[in-house]
Design a protein around this motif. Structure first.
Motif, PDB file in Angstrom:
ATOM      1  N   GLN A  35       0.884  -1.180   0.000  1.00 48.42           N
ATOM      2  CA  GLN A  35       0.000   0.000   0.000  1.00 48.42           C
ATOM      3  C   GLN A  35       0.914   1.219   0.000  1.00 48.42           C
ATOM      4  O   GLN A  35       1.815   1.319   0.835  1.00 48.42           O
ATOM      5  CB  GLN A  35      -0.890   0.020   1.247  1.00 48.42           C
ATOM      6  CG  GLN A  35      -1.729  -1.226   1.445  1.00 48.42           C
ATOM      7  CD  GLN A  35      -2.809  -1.401   0.403  1.00 48.42           C
ATOM      8  OE1 GLN A  35      -3.518  -0.452   0.049  1.00 48.42           O
ATOM      9  NE2 GLN A  35      -2.927  -2.615  -0.133  1.00 48.42           N
ATOM     10  N   TYR A  37       1.372   5.288   0.320  1.00 43.66           N
ATOM     11  CA  TYR A  37       0.708   6.515   0.789  1.00 43.66           C
ATOM     12  C   TYR A  37       1.633   7.710   0.562  1.00 43.66           C
ATOM     13  O   TYR A  37       2.332   8.141   1.490  1.00 43.66           O
ATOM     14  CB  TYR A  37       0.383   6.406   2.285  1.00 43.66           C
ATOM     15  CG  TYR A  37      -0.471   5.208   2.651  1.00 43.66           C
ATOM     16  CD1 TYR A  37      -1.834   5.193   2.352  1.00 43.66           C
ATOM     17  CD2 TYR A  37       0.076   4.095   3.286  1.00 43.66           C
ATOM     18  CE1 TYR A  37      -2.621   4.087   2.681  1.00 43.66           C
ATOM     19  CE2 TYR A  37      -0.703   2.989   3.607  1.00 43.66           C
ATOM     20  CZ  TYR A  37      -2.053   2.995   3.305  1.00 43.66           C
ATOM     21  OH  TYR A  37      -2.826   1.908   3.624  1.00 43.66           O
ATOM     22  N   HIS A  39       1.022  10.859   0.248  1.00 44.23           N
ATOM     23  CA  HIS A  39       0.562  11.993   1.070  1.00 44.23           C
ATOM     24  C   HIS A  39      -0.511  11.439   2.003  1.00 44.23           C
ATOM     25  O   HIS A  39      -1.051  10.381   1.730  1.00 44.23           O
ATOM     26  CB  HIS A  39      -0.046  13.104   0.193  1.00 44.23           C
ATOM     27  CG  HIS A  39       0.950  13.753  -0.708  1.00 44.23           C
ATOM     28  ND1 HIS A  39       1.878  14.648  -0.266  1.00 44.23           N
ATOM     29  CD2 HIS A  39       1.155  13.606  -2.023  1.00 44.23           C
ATOM     30  CE1 HIS A  39       2.629  15.040  -1.272  1.00 44.23           C
ATOM     31  NE2 HIS A  39       2.221  14.417  -2.366  1.00 44.23           N
ATOM     32  N   PRO A  40      -0.857  12.191   3.083  1.00 44.34           N
ATOM     33  CA  PRO A  40      -1.800  11.627   4.054  1.00 44.34           C
ATOM     34  C   PRO A  40      -3.118  11.111   3.464  1.00 44.34           C
ATOM     35  O   PRO A  40      -3.628  10.103   3.919  1.00 44.34           O
ATOM     36  CB  PRO A  40      -2.046  12.795   5.013  1.00 44.34           C
ATOM     37  CG  PRO A  40      -0.807  13.612   4.926  1.00 44.34           C
ATOM     38  CD  PRO A  40      -0.306  13.477   3.520  1.00 44.34           C
ATOM     39  N   THR A  41      -3.668  11.773   2.456  1.00 48.45           N
ATOM     40  CA  THR A  41      -4.967  11.291   1.946  1.00 48.45           C
ATOM     41  C   THR A  41      -4.853  10.630   0.568  1.00 48.45           C
ATOM     42  O   THR A  41      -5.855  10.434  -0.109  1.00 48.45           O
ATOM     43  CB  THR A  41      -5.988  12.448   1.859  1.00 48.45           C
ATOM     44  OG1 THR A  41      -5.460  13.415   0.935  1.00 48.45           O
ATOM     45  CG2 THR A  41      -6.244  13.095   3.203  1.00 48.45           C
ATOM     46  N   TRP A  42      -3.619  10.332   0.168  1.00 47.50           N
ATOM     47  CA  TRP A  42      -3.427   9.687  -1.132  1.00 47.50           C
ATOM     48  C   TRP A  42      -3.157   8.196  -0.941  1.00 47.50           C
ATOM     49  O   TRP A  42      -2.429   7.812  -0.029  1.00 47.50           O
ATOM     50  CB  TRP A  42      -2.220  10.282  -1.869  1.00 47.50           C
ATOM     51  CG  TRP A  42      -2.365  11.699  -2.322  1.00 47.50           C
ATOM     52  CD1 TRP A  42      -3.210  12.642  -1.813  1.00 47.50           C
ATOM     53  CD2 TRP A  42      -1.622  12.323  -3.370  1.00 47.50           C
ATOM     54  NE1 TRP A  42      -3.037  13.826  -2.485  1.00 47.50           N
ATOM     55  CE2 TRP A  42      -2.064  13.655  -3.444  1.00 47.50           C
ATOM     56  CE3 TRP A  42      -0.620  11.893  -4.244  1.00 47.50           C
ATOM     57  CZ2 TRP A  42      -1.553  14.562  -4.367  1.00 47.50           C
ATOM     58  CZ3 TRP A  42      -0.105  12.801  -5.161  1.00 47.50           C
ATOM     59  CH2 TRP A  42      -0.575  14.118  -5.228  1.00 47.50           C
ATOM     60  N   VAL A  43      -3.704   7.368  -1.816  1.00 46.18           N
ATOM     61  CA  VAL A  43      -3.432   5.922  -1.761  1.00 46.18           C
ATOM     62  C   VAL A  43      -3.151   5.422  -3.176  1.00 46.18           C
ATOM     63  O   VAL A  43      -3.913   5.713  -4.108  1.00 46.18           O
ATOM     64  CB  VAL A  43      -4.626   5.130  -1.178  1.00 46.18           C
ATOM     65  CG1 VAL A  43      -4.203   3.698  -0.862  1.00 46.18           C
ATOM     66  CG2 VAL A  43      -5.199   5.791   0.071  1.00 46.18           C
ATOM     67  N   GLU A  44      -2.034   4.691  -3.320  1.00 45.47           N
ATOM     68  CA  GLU A  44      -1.670   4.147  -4.631  1.00 45.47           C
ATOM     69  C   GLU A  44      -1.257   2.683  -4.513  1.00 45.47           C
ATOM     70  O   GLU A  44      -0.903   2.217  -3.439  1.00 45.47           O
ATOM     71  CB  GLU A  44      -0.472   4.938  -5.216  1.00 45.47           C
ATOM     72  CG  GLU A  44      -0.783   6.390  -5.472  1.00 45.47           C
ATOM     73  CD  GLU A  44       0.426   7.185  -6.012  1.00 45.47           C
ATOM     74  OE1 GLU A  44       1.516   6.593  -6.179  1.00 45.47           O
ATOM     75  OE2 GLU A  44       0.251   8.393  -6.242  1.00 45.47           O
ATOM     76  N   CYS A 103      -8.420   7.009  -2.444  1.00 47.13           N
ATOM     77  CA  CYS A 103      -7.592   8.210  -2.572  1.00 47.13           C
ATOM     78  C   CYS A 103      -8.450   9.474  -2.739  1.00 47.13           C
ATOM     79  O   CYS A 103      -9.387   9.495  -3.528  1.00 47.13           O
ATOM     80  CB  CYS A 103      -6.667   8.040  -3.774  1.00 47.13           C
ATOM     81  SG  CYS A 103      -5.475   9.368  -3.923  1.00 47.13           S
ATOM     82  N   SER A 346     -11.183   8.623   5.646  1.00 43.23           N
ATOM     83  CA  SER A 346     -11.122   9.032   4.228  1.00 43.23           C
ATOM     84  C   SER A 346     -12.381   9.811   3.915  1.00 43.23           C
ATOM     85  O   SER A 346     -13.027   9.579   2.908  1.00 43.23           O
ATOM     86  CB  SER A 346     -11.056   7.823   3.307  1.00 43.23           C
ATOM     87  OG  SER A 346     -10.305   6.797   3.827  1.00 43.23           O
TER      88      SER A 346
END
Ligand code: ADP
Length: 494
Positions: A35, A37, A39-44, A103, A346
């Motif tokens: 997983q 991350y 940035h704090p609110t980004w997920v890739e 994200c 989120s």
């Protein structure tokens, strides 16, 4: 005996499961992937890691099941939905990581879309509420932010897909660029009335149509796994987004039948067959499958954080060593003693839809301890699900008779009982809680012609346990009042 393999490409892991013709699970192979991350609110996710992990589990499960590839009838694919990957058709390489459904990086652009007056059009055309959750704004972000991506897209060099498309493109040696109706309906670019990509939305968001996959039914002769993968060409005859696949796997093929999957998030779907119901209560309308695997409509409510809250207690707070332990500790107290946790990590999904809500813990006192917090977390899952059920009951103008439960966290008896109590409805847990993979295998079985519909696949009583409501009505109302107050505290006010 012949076999069907389900590939279940989830948010945290890839699974491959071998089923026999009667849908007994013969073997499973599962592997987690990274997983990311940034940035704090980004997920890739790394698309290539997902691909290699999925293939690894596929090869492994065939070994574990001790079967010959000649005995594999076909493969069904189910996947995390909305997560967006764009790759170069010439090199086969992704131009950027997959932007995951959780994200939030496109929240500002979603606000712009709303301010420009597209809310009603998007709802009517795609069935969806404008949110960073869906694929459309993620596609736009990649085209706008990855160097050279827009130019290459305009030259027709790039392809977009959700994980089903990405896997099938690669498993077929680049021969098929397809997705199915259920996955297409989660992009916020697909017209669910006329079953086609919506030119107007593509142009509003500046997304060239050359990127888009061909949309196919969820069941049928859809594609092939190339010989180079398993030494033999194997048909792919089922594809569905994970939640629609679970709806099918739970045999929710009658009007109003409801399932909820308790995984990372909670996903409640009710089949509405040929009726496209526009929710007035914060649910979305999406495409699903009928008993014969053909396309129909469903109402859906998605809660972003459910089992992930238990994971957070384990990994970030160190209050648990395993997710399953949550039941033991929560049972050590009779109640959460006024503690409420609203896990808006989120933002909040259905029915509140607030991209900027932040999580809160309220009602702490000097006597609050770990067990109260753990119990409040399980209760939070049940409260969120109740919010979805109330919205559904309003939209269907009827009270659902039961919820069919599945997903990893449905193993938790206390959570099942709390759900029955809060939603005031029976919760039915099947013996096989892997409904997502089962649904893909069932779609694949219909697609290869082994069966014609789910009616022919009810081989045995699949129920493990039924949880019935047992809470006093006044107590329930008091608890729900406290929950609603806690939700109000975490809603963003800007
Ligand atoms: P996904 O497919 O979304 O990755 P799963 O269906 O595998 O999720 O379920 C895993 C989630 O369920 C995790 O978030 C985990 O914390 C939670 N979970 C698993 N077992 C339990 C349990 N016994 N009690 C509560 N939560 C659980």
């Amino acid at each position: 005996m012949k076999y069907i393999i389900a590939l279940d490409q989830g948010t945290t892991s890839c699974r491959s499961i071998v089923f026999d013709e009667k849908f007994n699970m013969i073997a499973m192979s599962q592997k987690e992937f990274t997983q990311i991350y940034p940035h704090p609110t980004w997920v890739e996710h790394d698309g290539e890691e997902i691909l290699s992990t999925q293939i690894e589990t596929l090869r492994d499960v065939i070994k574990k099941a001790k079967i010959n590839t000649e005995d594999i009838l076909s493969v069904g694919i189910t996947n995390q939905r909305e997560s967006t990957i764009i790759w170069n058709r010439e090199t086969g390489k992704p131009v950027y990581n997959s932007i995951v459904w959780q994200c939030r990086r496109t929240a500002d652009y979603c606000d712009e879309l709303e301010a420009s007056g597209y809310t009603a059009y998007i709802k009517e055309t795609t069935g969806l509420t404008i949110d960073a959750y869906f694929s459309a704004t993620k596609i736009k972000w990649i085209l706008d932010n990855v160097e050279g991506a827009r130019e290459d897209a305009l030259k027709g060099k790039l392809a977009f897909g959700t994980m089903d498309s990405w896997l099938i493109y690669n498993l077929s040696g680049g021969k098929y660029h397809i997705t199915d109706y259920t996955n297409a309906s989660r992009t916020m670019l697909y017209d669910i009335n006329n079953l086609c990509w919506d030119e107007k939305l593509m142009s509003v968001m500046d997304i060239p149509s050359s990127l888009m996959p061909c949309v196919v039914p969820s069941s049928g002769q859809l594609a092939y796994i190339d010989e180079s993968i398993l030494g033999r060409k194997i048909p792919i005859t089922g594809i569905a987004g994970d939640q629609q696949s679970a709806l099918f796997g739970q045999n929710c093929v009658n009007f109003g039948e409801v399932k909820n999957t308790y995984g990372t998030g909670c996903f409640l779907l009710a089949n509405t067959l040929d009726e496209k119901i526009n929710s007035t209560s914060g649910l979305v309308t999406t495409l699903a499958c009928k008993a014969d695997g053909s396309v129909c409509y469903a109402l859906e409510g998605s809660v972003f954080i459910a089992g992930a809250l238990i994971q957070w207690l384990r990994d970030e707070m160190g209050l648990l060593t395993t997710a399953a332990e949550s039941e033991k500790y929560a049972n050590m107290v009779d109640s959460s003693d006024g503690v409420y946790i609203v896990p808006a990590f989120s933002g909040l999904g259905a029915p509140h839809w607030d991209m900027r809500a932040k999580a809160v813990i309220v009602g702490l006192s000097r006597g609050s301890n770990r067990n109260h917090l753990i119990r409040a977390s399980l209760e939070a899952i049940a409260y969120q699900l109740n919010d979805l059920m109330q919205a559904l009951n309003t939209d269907l103008n009827a009270k659902a008779a039961y919820i069919k439960a599945d997903g990893g966290a449905s193993a938790n008896d206390l959570l099942m009982q709390l759900t029955a109590d809060m939603a005031d409805t029976d919760v039915i847990r099947p013996k096989n809680i892997e409904s997502t993979a089962l649904g893909a295998a069932m779609l694949a079985a219909i697609g290869i012609g082994l069966y014609n519909s789910t009616d022919e696949m009810n081989f045995a009583d699949s129920t493990d346990r039924v949880f019935t409501p047992s809470i006093d009505k006044d107590k329930r109302n008091a608890l729900l009042k406290g929950w609603n107050e806690a939700v109000r505290m975490c809603i963003s006010h800007d």
